[in-house]
Design an enzyme around this catalytic site. Structure first.
Site, short mmCIF file in Angstrom:
data_model
loop_
_atom_site.label_atom_id
_atom_site.label_comp_id
_atom_site.label_asym_id
_atom_site.label_seq_id
_atom_site.Cartn_x
_atom_site.Cartn_y
_atom_site.Cartn_z
N ARG A 180 0.85 -1.19 0.00
CA ARG A 180 0.00 0.00 0.00
C ARG A 180 0.89 1.24 0.00
NH1 ARG A 180 -3.73 -2.29 -1.58
NH2 ARG A 180 -5.65 -2.89 -0.51
N HIS A 209 -1.05 1.15 -9.80
CA HIS A 209 -1.80 0.24 -8.91
C HIS A 209 -2.51 -0.86 -9.71
CE1 HIS A 209 -3.70 0.04 -4.64
NE2 HIS A 209 -3.61 -1.17 -5.19
#
Lengths: 319, 319
Positions: free
Chosen positions: A234, A282
């Protein structure tokens, strides 16, 4: 088809809502599918399929039985202070796991085999062999996080001949992987890793972990000069200014980043133009609705029939 | 240490002669090591360790028992019209095989995961997901050549979830690989491969095989639009103008080339600047002296003791 089972609330903010909506509607026999609650305290809603729902959206649903996260992490749910106290189910999908392992093996090999160097040389029309190409067996890949995703990637890197090291919060034992655990195991893990792959969940303990204090403990030598960082965990785990500082200081030789503090990565971020950094938006392991929805629906039916939910999140751990 | 065993002639043209010389000299107990014959018909020479020796160098050595190639292919030896009629031993080394599989998996994943697209987007500071990313299981990688190298790469790609197809001169049967053989099997192989990986030996049958007549038989659709070509065999197998023409015609979507008709690739080759082509300077699987020399020396001693040589080349096949 009668809607005799509890309804599903879809709250897949930021994802392709159409694909999720179509998949769930196509496969959810006997369940009404809603894009938002039909009024406050909607009693029909039994399950939520969610990604980063607006804070408070899921509170006060009197018959909500469980929340299914459509991504591997659940930090996007736990940050809602009004999240109701029902079970949260993480995605554990062979498709998602395979996509993440592809990303990790791809990035490890591109760094290991000097992809950036050869692309630079191609642009210069330069025919020049990198003369100290190590064998995979000369390289230790350190997996920061040994959950479902870290373990699968480790197995696949092991098959390619890499040495494997791993770090996890609690003790693990894995064939072919030198395992370290807890704060007390972190230094030894970092001291032996030529490539550090972060697949940790985002929790209060891991927020900002990829920063200068950690980079200072990285291995000081090795076949690439300095270690390589790969982050597919993350963005909140990394301090981006520290990554650039660590590259400048020679504590890191290169990085592949798939996640960022702010996504989309701001157009003026200095990461974009850094030739030592490889950026993806991502996409390391995107959840594909048609691959994930069938198992969610099966779990809902099983749970209605009294069976336990699988892959439950432990809220006290944060994952 | 006495030099009571037959001498070794080193003829490793174009390689790092120093590394080979040092490794052989360090490990060849009881053997004299020569960088060239000591006069015509040098009777001391029992074995040659060779890469592309000057034509005629190995003829008229009355006691030459065998030639060891330091690369996986032997076309560099067989093109010498004066090559003596002694056994030729190919390199079969776990280190070499592992390096080649690294290259193949690396290039397959870089094409599969849209590396070129994401590098372009990074240069433009563009955050954009490639929305149709197929799963590995949606892709068939076709191995053109199922020798030691092709089989190992296929196993490793299979573990990552890719579908595998293979083509070889003679019938093969491999777990997890749809096998095709001979001229009559080539069309079916090409019609199902999204990524074609060439690991063939260079023979009269394979010279120029990667050219327009073959590309016209490639799959016309698939997840990447058109197939991808990866050549880690020999440059002599490819017609470079045809690769560019096939890219322009949409018969190919991209290529990774490690080998070329002329090496080093001439500085004015149009391949260098083609954004659809990724170039490496014949480094897919470099023979590392310290990893290969011990087994060569063991084979020489075994052969002197009357044991058969391993991994012999069949000159009528050409590999």
């Amino acid at each position: 088809m009668s809607d005799d089972k509890g309804a599903i609330l879809l709250a897949t903010t930021g994802w392709d809502q159409t694909a999720w909506s179509e998949s769930v509607r196509e496969l959810a026999e006997g369940r009404k599918v809603l894009d938002e609650p039909q009024g406050p305290g909607d009693p029909e809603i039994a399950y939520a399929v969610a990604w980063a729902p607006p804070p408070g959206l899921l509170r006060n649903l009197p018959n909500l039985k469980a929340i299914f996260s459509i991504g591997a992490g659940v930090d996007h749910l736990l940050k809602d202070p009004d999240l109701p106290d029902v079970p949260i189910v993480r995605v554990v999908s062979p498709d998602l796991t395979e996509r993440m392992s592809e990303y990790v093996v791809w990035r490890v090999l591109d760094h290991h085999r000097q992809g950036a160097l050869y692309r630079q040389q191609q642009a210069a029309h330069a025919w020049k062999e990198f003369s100290d190409q190590p064998a995979a067996g000369d390289i230790t890949v350190g997996m920061l996080g040994l959950g479902e995703l870290g373990r699968d990637a480790a197995r696949k890197l092991d098959a390619l001949g890499f040495r494997l090291s791993g770090w996890s919060r609690s003790e693990r034992s894995l064939d072919g992987v030198t395992c370290h655990a807890g704060i007390q195991g972190l230094d030894a893990f970092l001291a032996e890793s030529d490539i550090v792959v972060c697949l940790l969940p985002l929790t209060e303990e891991t927020r900002g972990i990829l920063s200068m204090p950690l980079f200072r403990k990285f291995k000081k030598d090795g076949p690439y000069g300095a270690p390589v960082l790969i982050n597919a965990g993350r963005g909140g785990q990394q301090v981006e200014a520290d990554i650039i500082a660590a590259l400048d200081a020679g504590l890191l030789s290169a990085a592949s980043l798939d996640v960022f503090n702010t996504e989309p990565l701001p157009v003026d971020s200095p990461l974009w133009d850094d030739p030592r950094v490889f950026i993806t938006p991502h996409v390391a392991a995107t959840s594909v609705a048609r691959m994930i929805v069938p198992d969610m629906l099966r779990q809902m039916d099983d749970h209605d029939a009294g069976k336990p939910l699988e892959n439950l999140v432990d809220r006290t751990r944060g994952y």
